[in-house]
Design an enzyme around this catalytic site. Structure first.
Site, PDB file in Angstrom:
ATOM      1  N   ASP A  49     -41.721  -9.999 -11.894  1.00  0.00           N
ATOM      2  CA  ASP A  49     -41.468  -9.152 -10.730  1.00  0.00           C
ATOM      3  C   ASP A  49     -41.154  -7.763 -11.265  1.00  0.00           C
ATOM      4  O   ASP A  49     -40.529  -7.615 -12.302  1.00  0.00           O
ATOM      5  CB  ASP A  49     -40.353  -9.704  -9.844  1.00  0.00           C
ATOM      6  CG  ASP A  49     -38.967  -9.538 -10.443  1.00  0.00           C
ATOM      7  OD1 ASP A  49     -38.816  -9.814 -11.654  1.00  0.00           O
ATOM      8  OD2 ASP A  49     -38.040  -9.149  -9.714  1.00  0.00           O
ATOM      9  N   HIS A  96     -34.699 -26.691 -44.967  1.00  0.00           N
ATOM     10  CA  HIS A  96     -33.752 -27.632 -44.362  1.00  0.00           C
ATOM     11  C   HIS A  96     -33.605 -28.780 -45.351  1.00  0.00           C
ATOM     12  O   HIS A  96     -34.579 -29.465 -45.666  1.00  0.00           O
ATOM     13  CB  HIS A  96     -34.276 -28.119 -43.016  1.00  0.00           C
ATOM     14  CG  HIS A  96     -33.623 -29.371 -42.510  1.00  0.00           C
ATOM     15  ND1 HIS A  96     -32.251 -29.522 -42.480  1.00  0.00           N
ATOM     16  CD2 HIS A  96     -34.137 -30.527 -42.025  1.00  0.00           C
ATOM     17  CE1 HIS A  96     -31.969 -30.722 -41.997  1.00  0.00           C
ATOM     18  NE2 HIS A  96     -33.094 -31.354 -41.724  1.00  0.00           N
ATOM     19  N   TYR A 135     -26.500 -34.167 -39.902  1.00  0.00           N
ATOM     20  CA  TYR A 135     -26.813 -35.396 -39.185  1.00  0.00           C
ATOM     21  C   TYR A 135     -26.972 -36.530 -40.186  1.00  0.00           C
ATOM     22  O   TYR A 135     -27.267 -36.318 -41.365  1.00  0.00           O
ATOM     23  CB  TYR A 135     -28.085 -35.259 -38.332  1.00  0.00           C
ATOM     24  CG  TYR A 135     -29.355 -34.961 -39.115  1.00  0.00           C
ATOM     25  CD1 TYR A 135     -30.074 -35.993 -39.729  1.00  0.00           C
ATOM     26  CD2 TYR A 135     -29.854 -33.665 -39.217  1.00  0.00           C
ATOM     27  CE1 TYR A 135     -31.242 -35.730 -40.438  1.00  0.00           C
ATOM     28  CE2 TYR A 135     -31.013 -33.400 -39.916  1.00  0.00           C
ATOM     29  CZ  TYR A 135     -31.708 -34.427 -40.522  1.00  0.00           C
ATOM     30  OH  TYR A 135     -32.855 -34.172 -41.231  1.00  0.00           O
TER      31      TYR A 135
END
Length: 837
Positions: free
Chosen positions: A544, A224, A255
């Site tokens: 579930d 980055h 940014y």
């Protein structure tokens, strides 16, 4: 210093998350915790040391938002949070639409205040911006900048002062010993520590540490780029490090933020630059720090032009020079989520990896709770390290997905977005036939699953299914789904369910192990099929699934592929220590075909001599049928709410079974149906809940409307909490809502996709007694009902059937809804006459 020879837990890594975890373990009551790092303190050289340190609060993921909010709370408590506000600005209408989604997510997760702002209002907040290139923005006043190194130091010091923590910097981990599947010791450059619990909090180095113990933490270091320019004349008289809101220029993936007298510019717009952990230099070899690689100017040049467009006053000032520039390393994962929890390969070995500064303390507290109490107050299922299937742990898969994902860091990602990389890995035996029918494949756990079939396009006109005019609502969707649904309801549908995860539990201790694991009574007759929730210690949902009893000491668990590996670990961890029960993963040994609809029995009866009548093969039973020369395990259950069966055969025979059923079904108008019917339209019409949507650890069985008439005598995980919940008034009740009018202010009909807030008609959010906001857990068409359905937990005072006081907020507009059903009774076939026919 001399290391202790034994420890309750060893935490490896002194970045923000390692420091936080060590502190919270001691705060939760653990002592004899050791915290190690091979680097010096307070900055050992990891990603925390070069992080931009800002925290934007709103994410479309509830899990990530909750971790971020908890982190912000802790940073504030530590006195290291500087609130400055944040702006996400839009250059395009597409981005403005995304910012309207941001508004909905903020309301769903309870983040206030937030607002959409005009270019002029942006200019007032950030006077050095060129508002003429913008259409608007999203303003969050609570956004702030933190001092993550200071925060880590304070947490470390508090833990040491409590007497529960020993810290050893400049101590490299050189090996780990595993015995009988459990971590036993950590070997370091300063000696060996005996420990039954070891936590890897090493960021980009985490895969190397996991490999020492034979485990996997599937992430990759990625670049980055950041630069710091200055001194900026406008900032020279600033009284604090940041006085203006941080700006995310989302359309160009960048940014900009004030950093003292400088302006920091970061980019996610450059090419994906991935590295292997082995390429990271040592502290001695690194020019700056191990995770600060040399800056590649050519990758950043295009982004400087974008920054110049937005902030010409600063970036265009020739007196403002570059003070600092790096290719900083961050950790990326194949699905963009952190990697948390006990590894499935090694008992006692935990991961807290791929955690950024904005969620670090929240992760530290949550994982500490998980380690000490068995679960955390924040549901971490999307971050669970055990979620990965074997192929997803390979370096090739990790790099393919992260290479594709990096440009999406600030991208506009649809809720149903599909990956394009590393596809066609898990192919069902029916794939050729499905492709010939024009299947549109979506991926689940690596499996290619038909979402719908283009061959069924003529059914759209036949059933009068409407298109969706708004592109966003129609993306990754087709009206063919609704048409397939109606064809199934009228005749019959054939489904590929190969993505199921299937586990066989066998042995003398199998019954007792399953009784301990699940809520439902498992001491049932051979040939019975049981649907059951799986609970955590607090009585919330962990899963579930269905379980078939195939013999006195033989059971088969069938669960969804996406959560299958986590379920595998959950059940494996509850097996008896004496070896009286075993769990075998037989997923790739079997394939499953679903056959449902009012003509399903006619089709099945035409290919078998076995009795498949209602009396001869009742609902909730399973047995083996002879279909030609194939032995097929048939299970009479349904997730779509119609008569039919799940049919299991050895995977190499799946294509044959599909062909036999397809041919037999032609006189009965059998339609190939995709997962769009199985997972959405059929499920929603029947009010069936789904794990990860309606069913999460923060909701109870009672709130979900799934309590049974009585609770079994045998003990099970979560029983004490579940009994307590049955005696309490629920704080919320899961309801089915219908949208009264889809028409937006532009005249275009809109269709919410899920996670949108449910409000009063005036926009007031609903909050239950536990502080939880009401939001859409699932959304989709109910074609048989002629309605668009939403599931949402509502406070009891608003859970009134027929009530028309509520709305759903979508794209910054409110659409009126009716509470059509309170509780679990379905809108479609509420008496279950079809499914039990």
């Amino acid at each position: 210093m001399t290391l202790p020879s034994q420890a309750r837990a060893v935490v490896i890594g002194c970045g923000i998350v390692g420091n936080s975890l060590a502190y919270h373990l001691t705060d939760q009551g653990w002592s004899d915790v050791v915290l190690l790092d091979k680097g010096p303190l307070p900055n050992p050289g990891g990603s925390t040391g070069h992080a931009s340190n800002f925290i934007f609060l709103v994410d479309h993921s509830k899990e990530m938002t909750q971790l971020t909010l908890e982190s912000a709370r802790q940073y504030r408590e530590l006195g290291v949070y500087t609130e400055c506000g944040g702006l996400e600005v839009a250059r395009t209408e597409e981005r403005m639409e995304e910012l309207r989604r941001r508004m909905a997510s903020a309301k769903s997760w309870g983040i206030e205040p937030v607002s959409l702002v005009t270019p002029a209002e942006i200019k007032e907040l950030v006077p050095y911006i060129d508002e003429s290139i913008l259409l608007g923005g999203f303003h969050t006043p609570g956004v702030g900048v933190v001092d993550s190194l200071r925060a880590g130091t304070l947490m470390r010091e508090r833990a040491v002062e409590s007497g529960g923590l020993t810290v050893s910097a400049n101590t490299e981990t050189v090996g780990m010993d595993v015995e009988n599947g459990r971590i036993r010791r950590v070997r370091t450059s300063r000696g060996t520590i005996e420990a039954d619990t070891v936590v890897i909090a090493c960021g980009v180095w985490s895969p190397l540490l996991a490999a020492m113990a034979g485990a996997h933490i599937p992430l990759t270091p990625a670049v980055h780029q950041m630069i710091d320019i200055g001194p900026v004349p406008r900032f020279e008289k600033s009284s604090r490090a940041i006085e203006y809101p941080i700006v995310r220029d989302m359309d160009v993936f960048m940014y900009e933020r004030q950093d003292g007298t400088g302006l920091e510019i970061g980019s996610y717009a450059h090419r994906s630059i991935l590295h292997d952990p082995e390429e990271i230099p040592s502290i001695a070899e690194a020019a700056l720090s191990p995770t600060e690689f040399p800056f590649t100017q050519s990758d950043f040049d295009p982004q400087m032009l974008d920054a110049l467009d937005l902030m010409p006053e600063i970036v265009g000032d020739e007196s403002v020079g570059v003070k600092y520039a790096i290719n900083g390393l961050i950790a990326l994962t194949p699905d963009g989520m952190p990697i948390l929890g006990e590894t499935p390969e090694v008992t006692g070995l935990w991961s807290v990896a791929a955690v950024w500064v904005k969620e670090g303390p929240g992760v530290g507290k949550s994982v500490a709770e998980w380690m000490v109490h068995g679960e955390s107050h924040i549901d971490l299922h999307s971050s669970d390290v055990s979620r990965f299937h074997p192929h997803q742990k390979t370096r090739a898969h990790v790099k393919a997905r992260t290479f594709e994902a990096f440009p999406k860091t600030y991208g506009i990602v649809h809720p149903a977005e599909q990956w394009s990389s590393d596809r066609n890995l898990r192919i069902s035996p029916m794939h050729r036939q499905e492709a010939e029918l024009g299947a549109v494949f979506h991926e689940a756990a690596g499996w290619e699953r038909p979402q719908w079939y283009d061959v069924n396009a003529p059914l759209v006109e036949r059933y009068g299914v409407e298109e969706r005019e708004a592109e966003w609502d129609a993306r990754w969707w087709s009206p063919v789904i609704n048409a397939e649904h109606l064809a199934m309801r009228e005749h019959a549908g054939l489904f590929d369910l190969s993505a199921f995860a299937i586990f066989d539990v066998q042995g003398a201790g199998a019954l007792d192990a399953l009784q301990r694991a699940v809520l439902a009574q498992m001491d049932v007759g051979v040939g019975r099929v049981v649907y059951t929730p799986v609970l955590g210690p607090g009585g919330g949902f962990k899963s579930d699934l269905t379980i078939m009893r195939l013999g006195d000491e033989s059971f088969r668990i069938v669960t969804g592929g996406a959560h299958g590996m986590a379920d595998k670990k959950l059940f494996r961890d509850l097996l008896p220590a004496d070896g009286s029960a075993t769990l075998d993963d037989v997923t790739t040994a079997w394939t499953t075909i679903g056959l449902w609809g009012p003509r399903a029995r006619d089709i099945l009866a035409s290919v078998t001599r076995d009795d498949v009548s209602g009396e001869g093969f009742p609902f909730g039973h399973c047995r083996t049928l002879e279909i030609g020369s194939q032995l097929v395990l048939a299970s009479r259950i349904s997730y779509v709410g119609d008569l039919g069966w799940e049919l299991y055969v050895p995977i190499e025979q799946g294509g044959r079974l599909w062909d036999v059923l397809w041919e037999a079904g032609q006189p009965h108008s059998l339609t190939a149906c995709g997962i769009g019917v199985y997972g959405t339209t059929g499920r929603l019409e029947k009010g069936y809940r789904a794990y990860g949507a309606e069913l999460e650890s923060e909701y109870t069985v009672v709130e979900a409307g799934m309590q049974r008439p009585k609770v079994k005598e045998q003990d099970f995980v979560g029983k004490e909490a579940h009994l307590r919940h049955r005696e309490e008034e629920p704080a919320a009740i899961l309801c089915t809502l219908t949208i009264d009018d889809h028409t937006s202010t532009s005249g275009v009909k809109r269709y919410p996709l899920g996670r949108e807030p449910i409000t009063l008609r005036d926009g007031t959010p609903l909050t239950d007694a536990k502080g939880r906001r009401s939001y859409v857990t699932s959304a989709g068409a109910g074609p048989s009902l002629g309605a668009y359905l939403l599931f949402a937990y509502l406070p009891p005072e608003h859970a009134t059937e027929g009530s028309q006081e509520l709305a759903v907020e979508y794209m910054h507009e409110r659409f009126p809804v009716t509470v059509a059903r309170v509780g679990a009774v379905p809108l479609f076939d509420p008496e279950n006459t079809r499914i039990r026919a």
